[in-house]
Design an enzyme around this catalytic site. Structure first.
Site, PDB file in Angstrom:
ATOM      1  N   GLU A   1      -5.405  -4.588  10.637  1.00  0.00           N
ATOM      2  CA  GLU A   1      -4.466  -3.627  10.656  1.00  0.00           C
ATOM      3  C   GLU A   1      -4.838  -2.744  11.900  1.00  0.00           C
ATOM      4  OE1 GLU A   1      -2.672  -2.595   6.654  1.00  0.00           O
ATOM      5  OE2 GLU A   1      -4.181  -1.469   7.091  1.00  0.00           O
TER       6      GLU A   1
ATOM      7  N   LYS B   1       0.428   4.361  -0.491  1.00  0.00           N
ATOM      8  CA  LYS B   1      -0.350   5.641   0.310  1.00  0.00           C
ATOM      9  C   LYS B   1      -0.224   6.607  -0.754  1.00  0.00           C
ATOM     10  CE  LYS B   1      -0.285   3.275   4.702  1.00  0.00           C
ATOM     11  NZ  LYS B   1      -0.298   3.723   6.081  1.00  0.00           N
TER      12      LYS B   1
ATOM     13  N   ASN C   1       0.725  -1.036  -0.017  1.00  0.00           N
ATOM     14  CA  ASN C   1       0.013   0.127  -0.142  1.00  0.00           C
ATOM     15  C   ASN C   1       0.979   1.143   0.033  1.00  0.00           C
ATOM     16  OD1 ASN C   1      -1.863   2.060   0.486  1.00  0.00           O
ATOM     17  ND2 ASN C   1      -2.363   1.438   2.747  1.00  0.00           N
TER      18      ASN C   1
ATOM     19  N   SER D   1       3.411  -2.144  10.474  1.00  0.00           N
ATOM     20  CA  SER D   1       4.809  -2.062  10.589  1.00  0.00           C
ATOM     21  C   SER D   1       5.478  -3.392  10.244  1.00  0.00           C
ATOM     22  CB  SER D   1       4.917  -1.487  11.922  1.00  0.00           C
ATOM     23  OG  SER D   1       4.768  -0.265  12.146  1.00  0.00           O
TER      24      SER D   1
ATOM     25  N   GLY E   1       2.505   2.259  10.594  1.00  0.00           N
ATOM     26  CA  GLY E   1       3.241   3.659  10.560  1.00  0.00           C
ATOM     27  C   GLY E   1       3.937   3.876  11.758  1.00  0.00           C
TER      28      GLY E   1
ATOM     29  N   HIS F   1      -9.506   1.307   4.566  1.00  0.00           N
ATOM     30  CA  HIS F   1      -8.307   1.502   5.323  1.00  0.00           C
ATOM     31  C   HIS F   1      -8.519   2.656   6.366  1.00  0.00           C
ATOM     32  CE1 HIS F   1      -4.288   2.759   6.353  1.00  0.00           C
ATOM     33  NE2 HIS F   1      -3.840   1.555   5.720  1.00  0.00           N
TER      34      HIS F   1
ATOM     35  N   GLU G   1      -7.108   5.063   7.425  1.00  0.00           N
ATOM     36  CA  GLU G   1      -6.857   6.370   7.073  1.00  0.00           C
ATOM     37  C   GLU G   1      -7.945   6.947   6.675  1.00  0.00           C
ATOM     38  OE1 GLU G   1      -2.973   5.670   5.311  1.00  0.00           O
ATOM     39  OE2 GLU G   1      -2.197   5.455   7.218  1.00  0.00           O
TER      40      GLU G   1
END
Ligand code: PGA
Length: 251
Positions: free
Chosen positions: A167, A11, A9, A212, A173, A95, A97
């Site tokens: 996730e 991003k 991904n 991560s 991250g 996701h 985000e």
């Protein structure tokens, strides 16, 4: 046997030049990856470049989001049919985000899952709890709610056409990976949840871990019974790291 999937991904990272370099690196190293299915989810504007460079290779590609609508007056949105036009196989939906910064609800995410599926794309449904939710002990309730939204809209068999990615938001991250045991616990819970409605769908469902994941922790995570691959953010931006994770999925 579930074939492992390692999906990158990217991003909102990269440029035409850096993506060209990354794709060249992936293309030259992918030959050594035998077992895992590999895909990269690129910013939509670069999908044409990705398609022309990856066509005919063992690496598939996909989008990072799509509209729940088929077409029309939805400025800035990207339809499933447009992702199809550029040869996408996968698309990430829900996701964290998107959920956090674009206020996507479980119901919206379920509609996006349905739109992807209707177009023949494989949706990668992301679920996961925040740190606060984990500390409150509501991890299972959160991922259940996120998963159930899709099952309620489409029925459990819809999951046979998709992939789930667990996730934990606190691991994305941050460099703070869930331990293999923590991840396995949630993966097993998700599979059991699906199995309570359809054992065959549960047995075939690929559940990826994301947060991560790196070459040096991938092997331990991927060794767990219910972890069927990874959704990789930061480490997918370097060919060597991403291929290192793909190689770990081979073992
Ligand atoms: P990360 O991101 O690997 O950088 O933690 C994973 C993701 O958000 O999909």
């Amino acid at each position: 046997m579930r074939q492992p999937l390692v999906a990158g991904n990217w991003k909102m990272n990269g440029s035409r030049a850096s993506i060209e370099m990354l794709l060249n690196g992936l293309k030259s190293g992918i030959g050594a990856v035998r077992v895992a299915e590999v895909a990269v989810c690129a910013p939509a504007i670069y999908l044409s470049d990705v398609q022309s460079r990856l066509q005919g290779t063992a690496i598939a590609w996909g989008g990072q989001d799509l509209s729940a609508q088929a077409s029309g007056a939805f400025t800035g949105e990207i339809a499933a049919s447009m992702l199809n036009d550029f040869g996408c196989k996968y698309v990430i939906v829900g996701h964290s985000e998107r959920r956090a910064y674009h206020h996507e609800s479980d119901a919206t995410v379920a509609k996006k899952f349905a739109a992807a599926r209707a177009a023949g794309l494989i949706p990668i449904l992301c679920v996961g709890e925040t740190l606060e939710e984990r500390e409150q002990g509501v991890t299972e309730a959160v991922v259940k709610r996120q998963l159930d939204a899709v099952i309620e809209l489409e029925g459990v068999t819809a999951l046979a056409d998709g992939v789930v990615a667990y996730e934990p938001v606190w691991a994305i991250g941050t460099g703070r990976t869930a331990t293999p045991e923590q991840a396995q616990e949630v993966h097993a819970y998700l599979r059991a949840r699906v199995a309570s409605q359809d054992a065959d769908v549960a047995a075939g469902l690929r559940i990826l871990y994301g947060g991560s994941m790196k070459p040096d922790n991938a092997k331990e995570l991927l060794a767990k019974a219910d972890i069927d691959g990874g959704l990789i953010g930061g480490a997918s931006l370097k060919a060597e790291d991403f291929l290192g994770i793909c190689t770990a999925a081979n073992d």
